[in-house]
Design an enzyme around this catalytic site. Structure first.
Site, PDB file in Angstrom:
ATOM      1  CG  ASP A   1      -2.047  -0.974   1.355  1.00 28.23           C
ATOM      2  OD1 ASP A   1      -2.503  -1.418   2.170  1.00 28.23           O
ATOM      3  OD2 ASP A   1      -2.168  -1.713   0.147  1.00 28.23           O
TER       4      ASP A   1
ATOM      5  CG  HIS B   1      -4.956 -11.478  -2.056  1.00 28.48           C
ATOM      6  ND1 HIS B   1      -6.364 -11.145  -1.938  1.00 28.48           N
ATOM      7  CD2 HIS B   1      -4.545 -11.377  -0.915  1.00 28.48           C
ATOM      8  CE1 HIS B   1      -6.451 -10.782  -0.723  1.00 28.48           C
ATOM      9  NE2 HIS B   1      -5.527 -10.917  -0.139  1.00 28.48           N
TER      10      HIS B   1
ATOM     11  NE  ARG C   1     -19.051  -4.915 -22.960  1.00 27.21           N
ATOM     12  CZ  ARG C   1     -18.753  -6.188 -23.178  1.00 27.21           C
ATOM     13  NH1 ARG C   1     -17.587  -6.565 -22.986  1.00 27.21           N
ATOM     14  NH2 ARG C   1     -19.884  -6.825 -23.443  1.00 27.21           N
TER      15      ARG C   1
ATOM     16  CG  MET D   1      -5.474  -5.061  -2.878  1.00 29.06           C
ATOM     17  SD  MET D   1      -4.321  -6.350  -2.234  1.00 29.06           S
ATOM     18  CE  MET D   1      -5.326  -7.489  -1.840  1.00 29.06           C
TER      19      MET D   1
ATOM     20  CD  GLU E   1      -8.675  -3.022  -0.468  1.00 28.17           C
ATOM     21  OE1 GLU E   1      -9.215  -4.130  -0.504  1.00 28.17           O
ATOM     22  OE2 GLU E   1      -7.280  -3.038   0.076  1.00 28.17           O
TER      23      GLU E   1
ATOM     24  NE  ARG F   1      -5.691  -2.711   5.166  1.00 28.39           N
ATOM     25  CZ  ARG F   1      -5.622  -3.600   5.592  1.00 28.39           C
ATOM     26  NH1 ARG F   1      -6.093  -4.422   5.831  1.00 28.39           N
ATOM     27  NH2 ARG F   1      -4.128  -3.939   6.131  1.00 28.39           N
TER      28      ARG F   1
HETATM   29  O1  F6P Z   1      -2.111  -4.004   3.627  1.00 28.33           O
HETATM   30  C1  F6P Z   1      -2.054  -4.855   2.152  1.00 28.33           C
HETATM   31  C2  F6P Z   1      -3.397  -5.459   1.852  1.00 28.33           C
HETATM   32  O2  F6P Z   1      -2.872  -5.925   0.876  1.00 28.33           O
HETATM   33  C3  F6P Z   1      -4.336  -4.353   1.558  1.00 28.33           C
HETATM   34  O3  F6P Z   1      -3.989  -3.496   0.463  1.00 28.33           O
HETATM   35  C4  F6P Z   1      -5.890  -5.083   1.620  1.00 28.33           C
HETATM   36  O4  F6P Z   1      -6.706  -4.493   1.876  1.00 28.33           O
HETATM   37  C5  F6P Z   1      -5.225  -6.193   2.630  1.00 28.33           C
HETATM   38  O5  F6P Z   1      -4.039  -6.248   2.835  1.00 28.33           O
HETATM   39  C6  F6P Z   1      -5.872  -7.659   2.281  1.00 28.33           C
HETATM   40  O6  F6P Z   1      -5.647  -8.210   3.352  1.00 28.33           O
HETATM   41  P1  F6P Z   1      -5.832 -10.094   3.595  1.00 28.33           P
HETATM   42  O7  F6P Z   1      -4.738 -10.510   2.781  1.00 28.33           O
HETATM   43  O8  F6P Z   1      -5.927 -10.456   4.710  1.00 28.33           O
HETATM   44  O9  F6P Z   1      -7.135  -9.957   2.673  1.00 28.33           O
END
Ligand code: F6P
Length: 364
Positions: free
Chosen positions: A144, A288, A179, A186, A239, A188
């Site tokens: 992040d 991920h 479209r 990612m 997100e 948060r």
């Molecule tokens: O903090 C890194 C991160 O990848 C965030 O960007 C994401 O919201 C979170 O971890 C996801 O966590 P987990 O791997 O527990 O789903």
């Protein structure tokens, strides 16, 4: 700490990211070659100190070939805070402070210094251990890039590359089908991945937590493009973004500080945008994938630099500190100063200014 260092423990905590193995490799090489210390690998974050059976030495054999590998050979966990650990008792979850067990296991393992590689949450735990007498050295980690104490965290560059490549790929299909394509990335609390991949990938709209958006503004941007003959748009959605009225547009898991379901935000925005523009929308959730893959050269170098710097801090007896990148140089800062202050996007900063000058809308 009086007696000379002989054993260094290393653990990786929190979400994994590309570059962790470069850090592990650098710590093992610098510690064993320059100082002849023993390095102990602690599996699965702090869990590996609560249940210490799997602690194992790390040497040339264990780090052979790990530099280009994503993830962490030690494993990690982002659920186990030893000071507030969820345990199952008679079918119910109880929260327990198991830190005394952890502290005793550090002593039993003969660990003189603990190298903790992790993000804000992991470093906060390291700080508490330091306050209870454990010599710790921190290495900041998160895709992040939201740790205020360091200019950049390793993992971010590779995640940015992954997101940008995905956006590049979405351009052709968006244009072919006329479209609106949304891609959720990612981030948060901070919108760095969305912001920088949006600029690098030529997005038309970027939605980040730091700039609340309005649906009307997004739709007007899309219609403006259509009137100019551009019948497709790319929207990058962090997100953690939310609407101007401050209400999350979908249920949020406040403990994990993220949507209760990955992709929920982009899917909701996509549905609403489709309704107000009467255009086909499609949503891609990178999830991920951004945490995986082989680390970029930048992340391998930064991870190696930070790993070596952590060993240098140990050699100088600078415990309770975290290595960091400042103005391109590796420095260190007290962990107490490094935690709790997230580095979020400045809505008035030059990165946002650049995006706006390129015609990118933030939905505001
Ligand atoms: O903090 C890194 C991160 O990848 C965030 O960007 C994401 O919201 C979170 O971890 C996801 O966590 P987990 O791997 O527990 O789903």
């Amino acid at each position: 700490m009086g007696k000379p260092v002989q054993k260094v423990g290393i653990l990786t905590g929190g979400g994994d990211c590309p570059g962790l193995n470069a850090v592990i490799r650098a710590v093992v090489k610098a510690a064993t070659i320059e100082h002849r210390w023993t390095v102990l690998g602690i599996p699965d974050g702090y869990d590996g100190l609560i249940w210490p059976e799997k602690i194992h030495p790390l040497g040339a054999k264990e780090i052979h070939g790990i530099l280009p590998r994503g993830g962490t050979i030690l494993g990690t966990s982002n659920r186990g805070n030893p000071f507030a650990y969820p345990m199952q008792e008679n079918g119910t979850t109880v929260i327990k402070d198991v830190s005394p067990i952890l502290l005793e296991n550090v002593r039993k393992a003969g660990i003189d210094v603990l190298v903790v590689v992790g993000g804000d949450g992991t470093q906060k735990i390291a700080l508490e251990l330091w306050r209870r007498g454990v010599a710790v050295v921190g290495i900041p980690k998160t895709i992040d890039n939201d740790l205020s104490a360091t200019e950049i965290t390793f993992g971010f560059d590779t995640a940015l590359q992954t997101a940008t490549e995905a956006i590049d790929k979405l351009h052709t299909t968006a244009e072919s089908h006329h479209r609106v394509m949304l891609v959720e990335v990612m981030g948060r609390d901070a919108g760095w991945i969305a912001l920088e991949s949006g600029i690098a990938g030529g997005a038309d709209v970027i939605l980040i937590p730091e700039i609340p958006f309005s649906l009307e503004k997004i739709c007007s941007k899309i219609e403006g493009r259509a009137e100019a003959g551009r019948h497709f748009s790319i929207i990058v959605v962090a997100e953690g973004c939310h609407t101007m009225d401050g209400h999350p547009i979908i249920p949020v898991d406040h403990e994990r500080r993220q949507a209760t379901r990955s992709g929920a935000i982009a899917n909701t925005v996509g549905t609403l945008v489709g309704r107000c523009t009467h255009r086909e929308t499609r949503v891609t959730v990178l999830g991920h994938i951004q945490r995986g893959g082989s680390p970029s050269p930048f992340d391998r170098v930064l991870g190696s630099r930070m790993g070596v710097a952590a060993v240098d801090l140990i050699a100088r007896g600078e415990f309770g500190h975290m290595v960091c990148l400042r103005c391109g140089s590796i420095e260190s800062t007290p962990i107490a100063k490094a935690v709790g202050a997230l580095k979020i996007v400045d809505p008035n900063g030059d990165m946002v200014r650049t995006a706006r000058a390129l015609g990118i809308s933030f939905g505001d």
